[in-house]
Write a protein that holds these residues in place. Structure first.
Motif, PDB file in Angstrom:
ATOM      1  N   ARG A   1       0.817  -1.220   0.000  1.00 17.72           N
ATOM      2  CA  ARG A   1       0.000   0.000   0.000  1.00 17.72           C
ATOM      3  C   ARG A   1       0.849   1.267   0.000  1.00 17.72           C
ATOM      4  NH1 ARG A   1      -5.320  -1.167  -1.393  1.00 17.72           N
ATOM      5  NH2 ARG A   1      -5.924  -3.134  -0.411  1.00 17.72           N
ATOM      6  N   ASN A   2       2.165   1.117  -0.121  1.00 19.45           N
ATOM      7  CA  ASN A   2       3.062   2.282  -0.149  1.00 19.45           C
ATOM      8  C   ASN A   2       2.851   3.195   1.058  1.00 19.45           C
ATOM      9  OD1 ASN A   2       4.170   1.361  -2.543  1.00 19.45           O
ATOM     10  ND2 ASN A   2       2.887   2.660  -3.833  1.00 19.45           N
ATOM     11  N   VAL A   3       2.736   2.587   2.219  1.00 22.46           N
ATOM     12  CA  VAL A   3       2.515   3.330   3.453  1.00 22.46           C
ATOM     13  C   VAL A   3       3.798   4.026   3.909  1.00 22.46           C
ATOM     14  CG1 VAL A   3       1.979   3.077   5.907  1.00 22.46           C
ATOM     15  CG2 VAL A   3       0.594   1.876   4.202  1.00 22.46           C
ATOM     16  N   TYR A   4       4.950   3.371   3.688  1.00 24.21           N
ATOM     17  CA  TYR A   4       6.212   3.865   4.233  1.00 24.21           C
ATOM     18  C   TYR A   4       7.123   4.459   3.161  1.00 24.21           C
ATOM     19  CZ  TYR A   4       5.140   1.712   8.700  1.00 24.21           C
ATOM     20  OH  TYR A   4       4.551   1.394   9.891  1.00 24.21           O
ATOM     21  N   ARG A   5       8.068   5.269   3.625  1.00 26.03           N
ATOM     22  CA  ARG A   5       9.126   5.767   2.759  1.00 26.03           C
ATOM     23  C   ARG A   5      10.275   4.777   2.772  1.00 26.03           C
ATOM     24  NH1 ARG A   5      10.445  11.593   4.929  1.00 26.03           N
ATOM     25  NH2 ARG A   5      12.478  10.928   4.069  1.00 26.03           N
ATOM     26  N   ARG A   6      10.799   4.536   1.591  1.00 17.65           N
ATOM     27  CA  ARG A   6      11.880   3.550   1.461  1.00 17.65           C
ATOM     28  C   ARG A   6      13.080   3.898   2.344  1.00 17.65           C
ATOM     29  NH1 ARG A   6      13.253  -0.234  -2.106  1.00 17.65           N
ATOM     30  NH2 ARG A   6      11.532   0.343  -3.497  1.00 17.65           N
ATOM     31  N   ASP A   7      13.484   5.172   2.374  1.00 20.98           N
ATOM     32  CA  ASP A   7      14.700   5.523   3.113  1.00 20.98           C
ATOM     33  C   ASP A   7      14.558   5.251   4.603  1.00 20.98           C
ATOM     34  OD1 ASP A   7      12.818   7.536   3.341  1.00 20.98           O
ATOM     35  OD2 ASP A   7      14.276   9.167   3.370  1.00 20.98           O
ATOM     36  N   ILE A   8      13.356   5.477   5.145  1.00 15.19           N
ATOM     37  CA  ILE A   8      13.134   5.244   6.575  1.00 15.19           C
ATOM     38  C   ILE A   8      13.186   3.753   6.897  1.00 15.19           C
ATOM     39  CG2 ILE A   8      11.408   5.391   8.415  1.00 15.19           C
ATOM     40  CD1 ILE A   8      10.531   8.059   7.240  1.00 15.19           C
ATOM     41  N   VAL A   9      12.550   2.931   6.079  1.00 16.08           N
ATOM     42  CA  VAL A   9      12.513   1.488   6.332  1.00 16.08           C
ATOM     43  C   VAL A   9      13.899   0.878   6.144  1.00 16.08           C
ATOM     44  CG1 VAL A   9      11.455  -0.706   5.668  1.00 16.08           C
ATOM     45  CG2 VAL A   9      10.091   1.382   5.658  1.00 16.08           C
ATOM     46  N   GLU A  10      14.593   1.297   5.102  1.00 12.79           N
ATOM     47  CA  GLU A  10      15.925   0.743   4.868  1.00 12.79           C
ATOM     48  C   GLU A  10      16.915   1.211   5.933  1.00 12.79           C
ATOM     49  OE1 GLU A  10      16.855   1.711   0.813  1.00 12.79           O
ATOM     50  OE2 GLU A  10      15.754  -0.044   0.038  1.00 12.79           O
ATOM     51  N   ALA A  11      16.735   2.422   6.451  1.00 16.72           N
ATOM     52  CA  ALA A  11      17.599   2.908   7.526  1.00 16.72           C
ATOM     53  C   ALA A  11      17.418   2.089   8.800  1.00 16.72           C
ATOM     54  CB  ALA A  11      17.319   4.384   7.805  1.00 16.72           C
ATOM     55  N   ALA A  12      16.225   1.489   8.949  1.00 20.83           N
ATOM     56  CA  ALA A  12      15.964   0.636  10.110  1.00 20.83           C
ATOM     57  C   ALA A  12      16.502  -0.768   9.907  1.00 20.83           C
ATOM     58  CB  ALA A  12      14.460   0.589  10.386  1.00 20.83           C
ATOM     59  N   GLY A  13      17.125  -1.034   8.748  1.00 19.46           N
ATOM     60  CA  GLY A  13      17.747  -2.328   8.503  1.00 19.46           C
ATOM     61  C   GLY A  13      16.918  -3.326   7.741  1.00 19.46           C
ATOM     62  N   PHE A  14      15.829  -2.864   7.109  1.00 22.32           N
ATOM     63  CA  PHE A  14      14.959  -3.765   6.368  1.00 22.32           C
ATOM     64  C   PHE A  14      15.290  -3.767   4.879  1.00 22.32           C
ATOM     65  CE2 PHE A  14      12.470  -3.316  10.155  1.00 22.32           C
ATOM     66  CZ  PHE A  14      11.656  -4.418  10.228  1.00 22.32           C
ATOM     67  N   ALA A  15      15.069  -4.906   4.244  1.00 23.28           N
ATOM     68  CA  ALA A  15      14.965  -4.971   2.789  1.00 23.28           C
ATOM     69  C   ALA A  15      13.531  -4.578   2.457  1.00 23.28           C
ATOM     70  CB  ALA A  15      15.285  -6.363   2.283  1.00 23.28           C
ATOM     71  N   TYR A  16      13.350  -3.601   1.578  1.00 26.67           N
ATOM     72  CA  TYR A  16      12.028  -2.995   1.379  1.00 26.67           C
ATOM     73  C   TYR A  16      11.562  -3.155  -0.054  1.00 26.67           C
ATOM     74  CZ  TYR A  16       8.367   0.631   1.298  1.00 26.67           C
ATOM     75  OH  TYR A  16       7.188   1.319   1.155  1.00 26.67           O
ATOM     76  N   THR A  17      10.329  -3.635  -0.216  1.00 27.68           N
ATOM     77  CA  THR A  17       9.699  -3.756  -1.527  1.00 27.68           C
ATOM     78  C   THR A  17       8.369  -3.011  -1.493  1.00 27.68           C
ATOM     79  OG1 THR A  17      10.675  -5.937  -1.934  1.00 27.68           O
ATOM     80  CG2 THR A  17       8.741  -5.334  -3.251  1.00 27.68           C
ATOM     81  N   ALA A  18       8.142  -2.122  -2.455  1.00 33.53           N
ATOM     82  CA  ALA A  18       6.893  -1.379  -2.522  1.00 33.53           C
ATOM     83  C   ALA A  18       6.188  -1.683  -3.844  1.00 33.53           C
ATOM     84  CB  ALA A  18       7.183   0.111  -2.378  1.00 33.53           C
ATOM     85  N   VAL A  19       5.171  -0.906  -4.176  1.00 34.89           N
ATOM     86  CA  VAL A  19       4.428  -1.083  -5.421  1.00 34.89           C
ATOM     87  C   VAL A  19       4.638   0.148  -6.307  1.00 34.89           C
ATOM     88  CG1 VAL A  19       2.136  -1.314  -6.453  1.00 34.89           C
ATOM     89  CG2 VAL A  19       2.680  -2.539  -4.344  1.00 34.89           C
ATOM     90  N   GLY A  20       5.241  -0.070  -7.468  1.00 33.58           N
ATOM     91  CA  GLY A  20       5.398   1.018  -8.433  1.00 33.58           C
ATOM     92  C   GLY A  20       6.415   2.050  -8.034  1.00 33.58           C
ATOM     93  N   ARG A  21       7.347   1.707  -7.142  1.00 33.36           N
ATOM     94  CA  ARG A  21       8.351   2.678  -6.664  1.00 33.36           C
ATOM     95  C   ARG A  21       9.721   2.003  -6.668  1.00 33.36           C
ATOM     96  NH1 ARG A  21       6.230   3.832  -0.939  1.00 33.36           N
ATOM     97  NH2 ARG A  21       7.828   5.451  -0.835  1.00 33.36           N
TER      98      ARG A  21
END
Length: 436
Positions: A416-436
């Motif tokens: 649902r593209n709730v989060y910003r990639r930079d914030i999630v990745e800064a927390a140490g996650f591998a992040y996958t969104a939709v259309g981004r």
């Protein structure tokens, strides 16, 4: 005015409660004795924000009551609304009108004087003609009129939609019926909500055309999201860029896992079947239905890819699904994307843990094989990935540090593209969104 609402489900209950809040005397009827007993005890059969208090207030004021006695409720009513279910008929996709016609027969036998019968249920073009024929056949001496008055309520925001509508569509050529409907909706008319009077068949088609168009917007932006991922663009900026064009508008341009719920899936199918009956195929809507169905399955593959498939064996891994209902602020699981996603994961040998703020009991009926949890963090405990399927507010500000600590692997799939990639990745996650 005295209003009878046949059917105390989502549309009937919300509409009846709102009408009573306008000052009308409303009786809601249902054959389900358990449901009526629960309503009389103040327990709602559905989750809808504000509904329980609205019902309680108007029951206490004596303007709203519930019964299984259709004959007693119809006798003497000024307007009788039919608000029963019209699900897709199993096997062919046509709208199942058996409940509408059964209610019509009972209304005809119970009417004692002049009345307006209103189809509030979503029905295909020409249904009002059949309703009128049944009424006149069974009660030829009664002064009656049949009106189409489709609903445009969004689950999770239904009370606000009813009280502050964009428009009120009323389909009838009968002048007395028009005056009755003006009286029914007078509180909204005084608030300058436009009353759109039209022919009955036109009114019936407006509902289907509106839902098909909104479903098309959702499906369009979802396909654009796939293109964005391929070319390195951001679908949220694309949506904003085109949504600022007032000919298009920003609503329903949020990329995600596909539409579901009680309206779009069955109404697009019913519209296609009507077009098929009249030999006027609507190829755009055909494509919308096909793309939406395939998209839900594709979201399952997206999660599997985030787990490492097809290069890695994902069997035995665990995924946490956050949000199970088709949208937030409802407990409705009808055609929810989570069902197709959970099925795809299960077929691949992945264990599924799920949490939803309101929809767990409904989800258990359609997804009995997944593990249900008390909150997002319990669902994520031991998981190899967490997937945001429905954008409940409770998932918009998760403690990412805590989430990572309880997971086996820090992977987030944000459908649902709730989060910003930079914030999630800064927390140490591998992040996958939709259309981004």
């Amino acid at each position: 005015m005295r209003i009878t609402m046949i059917g105390s489900g989502y549309v009937g209950l919300v509409s009846g409660a709102c009408f009573s809040d306008f000052g009308h005397d409303v009786v809601c009827v249902d054959k389900d004795e358990t449901k009526i007993a629960a309503l009389e005890a103040g327990r709602m059969p559905i989750f809808e924000p504000g509904l329980e208090q609205l019902v309680a207030t108007n029951v206490a004021a004596g303007r709203l009551r519930f019964t299984t006695d259709l004959a007693g409720a119809v006798a003497g009513a000024d307007a009788v609304f039919i608000a029963v279910g019209t699900p897709s008929r199993r096997g062919d996709g046509h709208a199942d009108l058996s409940y509408v016609f059964a209610a019509t027969e009972e209304i005809a036998d119970a009417m004692t004087g002049p009345a307006v019968v209103v189809t509030k249920s979503t029905v295909p073009v020409g249904t009002g003609d059949r309703v009128e024929a049944i009424l006149r056949e069974r009660s030829p001496d009664l002064d009656l009129a049949v009106v189409s008055n489709p609903e445009f309520l969004r689950e999770g925001a239904a009370i606000g939609d009813f009280k502050r509508p964009d428009r009120i569509v009323i389909g009838t050529e009968d002048e007395r019926a028009r005056e009755v409907m003006r009286a029914v909706y007078r509180p909204l008319y005084l608030g300058e909500s436009p009353l759109v009077f039209t022919g009955r068949r036109t009114s019936e088609l407006i509902k289907y055309a509106a839902n098909a168009f909104l479903a098309t917007k959702i499906t369009f932006i979802n396909e654009i999201a796939d293109l964005c991922e391929a070319v390195g663009a951001d679908v949220q900026d694309v949506a904003r860029g085109i949504g600022l064009d007032n000919r298009i508008g920003k609503k329903f341009l949020h990329a995600g896992p596909g539409y579901g719920g009680s309206c779009f899936p069955k109404d697009t199918l019913a519209l296609l079947k009507t077009a098929e009956d009249y030999e006027t195929p609507i190829q755009i809507v055909e494509a919308v239905v096909k793309v939406n169905d395939s998209r839900k399955r594709a979201m399952g593959r997206k999660v599997l890819h985030a787990l490492g498939a097809p290069d890695a064996d994902v069997r035995g891994k665990t995924v946490a699904l956050l949000g199970l209902t088709f949208k937030p602020n409802t407990d409705d699981m009808r055609d929810a994307p989570s069902i197709a996603i959970a099925t795809a994961l299960g077929d691949a040998g992945v264990a599924v843990r799920g949490y939803d703020p309101e929809g767990i009991e409904s989800a258990k009926e359609v997804m009995p094989d997944i593990t249900y949890c008390r909150d997002a963090y319990e669902a994520a405990t031991g998981a190899d990935a967490v997937v945001i399927v429905t954008e409940w507010d409770a998932f918009r500000a998760l403690d990412l540090t805590r989430l990572k600590q309880v997971m086996t692997a820090p992977v987030m799939v944000d459908l649902r593209n709730v989060y910003r990639r930079d914030i999630v990745e800064a927390a140490g996650f591998a992040y996958t969104a939709v259309g981004r």
